[in-house]
Design a protein around this motif. Structure first.
Motif, short mmCIF file in Angstrom:
data_model
loop_
_atom_site.label_atom_id
_atom_site.label_comp_id
_atom_site.label_asym_id
_atom_site.label_seq_id
_atom_site.Cartn_x
_atom_site.Cartn_y
_atom_site.Cartn_z
N MET A 1 0.83 -1.21 0.00
CA MET A 1 0.00 0.00 0.00
C MET A 1 0.85 1.25 0.00
O MET A 1 2.07 1.20 0.09
CB MET A 1 -0.97 -0.05 1.18
CG MET A 1 -1.87 -1.29 1.07
SD MET A 1 -3.21 -1.37 2.24
CE MET A 1 -4.18 0.07 1.82
N LYS A 2 0.17 2.41 -0.13
CA LYS A 2 0.90 3.68 -0.19
C LYS A 2 1.27 4.14 1.22
O LYS A 2 0.50 3.92 2.16
CB LYS A 2 0.01 4.75 -0.82
CG LYS A 2 -0.17 4.58 -2.30
CD LYS A 2 -0.86 5.83 -2.85
CE LYS A 2 -1.18 5.65 -4.31
NZ LYS A 2 -2.43 6.29 -4.68
N VAL B 1 -6.62 -3.90 -5.62
CA VAL B 1 -7.83 -4.02 -4.81
C VAL B 1 -7.87 -2.79 -3.91
O VAL B 1 -7.02 -1.90 -4.04
CB VAL B 1 -7.82 -5.32 -3.95
CG1 VAL B 1 -7.88 -6.55 -4.83
CG2 VAL B 1 -6.60 -5.37 -3.04
N SER B 2 -8.87 -2.71 -3.03
CA SER B 2 -8.82 -1.60 -2.07
C SER B 2 -9.04 -2.15 -0.67
O SER B 2 -9.65 -3.21 -0.48
CB SER B 2 -9.84 -0.53 -2.42
OG SER B 2 -11.13 -1.05 -2.33
N VAL B 3 -8.47 -1.44 0.29
CA VAL B 3 -8.53 -1.86 1.68
C VAL B 3 -9.12 -0.72 2.50
O VAL B 3 -8.75 0.44 2.31
CB VAL B 3 -7.12 -2.22 2.22
CG1 VAL B 3 -7.16 -2.50 3.71
CG2 VAL B 3 -6.54 -3.40 1.47
N GLY C 1 -12.04 3.92 7.44
CA GLY C 1 -13.29 4.27 6.79
C GLY C 1 -13.15 4.75 5.35
O GLY C 1 -14.12 5.16 4.73
N ARG C 2 -11.96 4.68 4.80
CA ARG C 2 -11.71 5.15 3.44
C ARG C 2 -11.17 3.97 2.63
O ARG C 2 -10.46 3.14 3.14
CB ARG C 2 -10.65 6.26 3.54
CG ARG C 2 -10.27 6.95 2.28
CD ARG C 2 -9.39 8.17 2.65
NE ARG C 2 -8.21 7.79 3.45
CZ ARG C 2 -7.09 7.29 2.93
NH1 ARG C 2 -6.97 7.10 1.65
NH2 ARG C 2 -6.07 6.97 3.72
N GLU C 3 -11.51 3.93 1.35
CA GLU C 3 -11.01 2.84 0.50
C GLU C 3 -9.65 3.23 -0.06
O GLU C 3 -9.53 4.10 -0.92
CB GLU C 3 -12.00 2.56 -0.63
CG GLU C 3 -13.29 1.98 -0.13
CD GLU C 3 -13.93 1.00 -1.11
OE1 GLU C 3 -13.66 1.11 -2.32
OE2 GLU C 3 -14.70 0.13 -0.65
N ALA C 4 -8.62 2.59 0.43
CA ALA C 4 -7.26 2.92 -0.01
C ALA C 4 -6.77 1.86 -1.00
O ALA C 4 -7.04 0.68 -0.81
CB ALA C 4 -6.33 2.97 1.21
N PRO C 5 -6.08 2.28 -2.05
CA PRO C 5 -5.64 1.32 -3.07
C PRO C 5 -4.54 0.40 -2.55
O PRO C 5 -3.68 0.81 -1.78
CB PRO C 5 -5.11 2.21 -4.20
CG PRO C 5 -4.76 3.51 -3.55
CD PRO C 5 -5.69 3.66 -2.38
#
Lengths: 125, 370
Positions: B288-289, B339-341, B345-349
């Motif tokens: 992830m970022k 995908v996103s995780v 509460g936020r969809e992170a790439p």
């Protein structure tokens, strides 16, 4: 140097004229463990007292940061972007988090060092 | 119930360890800083107290046959002086625990299990224990410390031609700091190094001697916080997070430990079926970022909706970005898929990447099968 005062949520604040500098306490950094990231707002944003203005991520968990006083964000500590560990190593110095242009006076019910320490020790285990 | 203390408790406190409760034991989360301890293990070496791990001694003429019937890997292939990673499964193939079996002699084994599962494992093993095989819980009598890192071998105070010749997942009986020790080239960090089994009343001297002799070279005592990041970077599964009794070895990506042709063992029939399932859940690696830190339990989503859950996640100091293991539903993903995780509460790439996230010095000495 201005007297440092504390919130129940473990932020600290010093006031110089209308500018407040905000960070998290030594106790808070030691409980959080190694800080890896801070999600902070941009300068110019208005925040209310007690409002969550950002998130601090440690190796263990993410925690909200709360504004000890109402105001407009005047500056955020850019050094924390590449060196978030400054919050651990120097929470009252280089690890400051943001500066606020206060809307009103600093609230009178913030704790002084001795009162805060007593509270923090009571919550520690 | 009060937490157990290891024989090194006073040393941890004296070293500034922040003591936390973990699986019924009081252990240091960290001493100086998780970051520094983690980097010390990746660059030089670190010393861990892992005396909380359960140690069971299984002895007797039928010991091999007994273990062969309760674990997934092939104990018959395990020679004296060697160790083997194993899973213990229920009849339905769900994982009861992951463990390492050390064979000291043809009929003498040491089984190292997770602290959190020790009582459950002992109960399960006792239930299946045949006459003529004895099992003794040595957890309190024998301590276990781990000296891990690319320099652990060269900085090992008891280094000798004898220790030089210990292969990865091999062990020998020797001495460290004048104390008798069972010296194993095993670990849970992805790095080369040793796990040392020392009698509880003697382990303090061994601990002190390793720290003292390595201090100038950057050796640090390291706590549970560093250990968790190290094992995750090496994609070593953590029981209770990445697998449990509802997950089978193939789903956990540990099918290589299951030897279906070795003969009968508990769970074999179910596992034979599980192996044939192509559309199974899988444990995948995610990158992830910076700042998007995945946490255990975080929802994983793709275009088709929610696909799974983060089982372990952290910020990797060494790699410089967050990483996670996630258990996802079929159809399976490929390396490079996005995908996103859910992060706060936020969809992170998140990008699907190959495992392990980091290959440390351990594998340099690894045989093909262990």
């Amino acid at each position: 140097m201005a007297e440092r005062r504390y919130t129940k949520t473990h932020e600290w604040l010093t006031v110089d004229g209308k500018t407040a500098t905000v960070g998290i306490s030594e106790f808070a950094q030691s409980q959080l463990g190694d800080v890896v990231f801070l999600d902070l707002p941009s300068p110019g944003r208005k925040i209310a007292r007690g409002e969550s203005f950002g998130v601090i991520e440690s190796v263990k968990a993410a925690s909200d940061l709360y504004a000890p006083v109402a105001g407009t964000i005047a500056a955020v500590n850019d050094k924390l972007t590449s060196n978030p560990e400054l919050v651990n190593s120097d929470p009252y110095g280089e690890g400051w988090i943001l500066k606020l242009q206060m809307t009103g006076e600093a609230p009178a019910d913030l704790m002084d060092e001795a009162t805060y320490k007593k509270m923090a020790e009571g919550t520690s285990h | 119930m009060t937490a157990n203390r290891t024989p090194l408790y006073d040393r941890h406190v004296a070293l500034g360890g922040r003591m936390v409760e973990f699986s019924g034991w009081e252990l240091p989360q960290q001493y100086s800083s998780i970051r520094d301890e983690h980097l010390a293990v990746r660059r030089a070496a670190g010393l861990f107290d892992i005396s909380h791990m359960g140690r069971l001694n299984v002895v007797g003429d039928g010991a091999e046959a007994f273990l062969q019937g309760v674990v997934t890997n092939d104990i018959a292939k395990l020679e004296p002086g060697r160790a083997q990673y194993n899973l213990m499964c229920k009849e339905d193939g769900g994982v009861i625990d992951d463990l390492v079996v050390y064979r000291s002699a043809p009929s003498d084994f040491l089984v190292v299990v997770n602290a959190s599962n020790r009582e459950k494992d002992v109960e399960w093993l006792r239930k299946h224990l045949p006459d003529g095989v004895s099992m003794t819980d040595k957890t309190l009598e024998v301590s276990l410390i781990a000296f891990q890192g690319p320099m652990a071998h060269s900085l090992f105070p008891a280094r000798s031609t004898q220790t030089d010749s210990i292969p990865y997942f091999g062990f020998t009986q020797g001495q460290v700091a004048g104390e008798p020790a069972f010296i194993a080239r095993t670990g849970y960090t992805g790095e080369d190094g040793f796990e040392l089994f020392v009698e509880a009343d003697r382990v303090g001297r061994v601990w002190d001697s390793i720290l003292e002799s390595g201090k100038a070279k950057g050796v640090l005592p390291a706590g549970l916080g560093a250990r968790d990041i190290l094992r995750l970077e090496a994609a070593l599964r953590l029981y209770g997070n990445d697998m449990d009794e509802t997950v089978n070895p193939y789903e956990a990506g540990l099918g290589w430990t299951v030897k279906l042709t070795k003969g009968e063992f508990i769970g074999r029939a179910a596992l034979e079926k599980s192996r044939e399932v192509v559309d199974r859940r899988r444990l995948i690696g995610l990158k992830m970022k910076p700042g998007d830190i995945p946490r255990h339990g975080g929802a994983v989503s793709a275009e088709r909706g929610k696909v799974g859950t983060v089982t372990s996640g952290t910020h990797s100091f060494f790699l410089g970005y967050p990483i996670a293991l996630a258990l996802v539903e079929p159809p399976s993903f490929r390396v490079g898929d996005m995908v996103s995780v859910d992060v706060r509460g936020r969809e992170a790439p998140a990008e699907v990447v190959e495992l392990p996230f980091y290959r440390g010095s351990a594998r340099a000495t690894a045989p093909k099968h262990y």
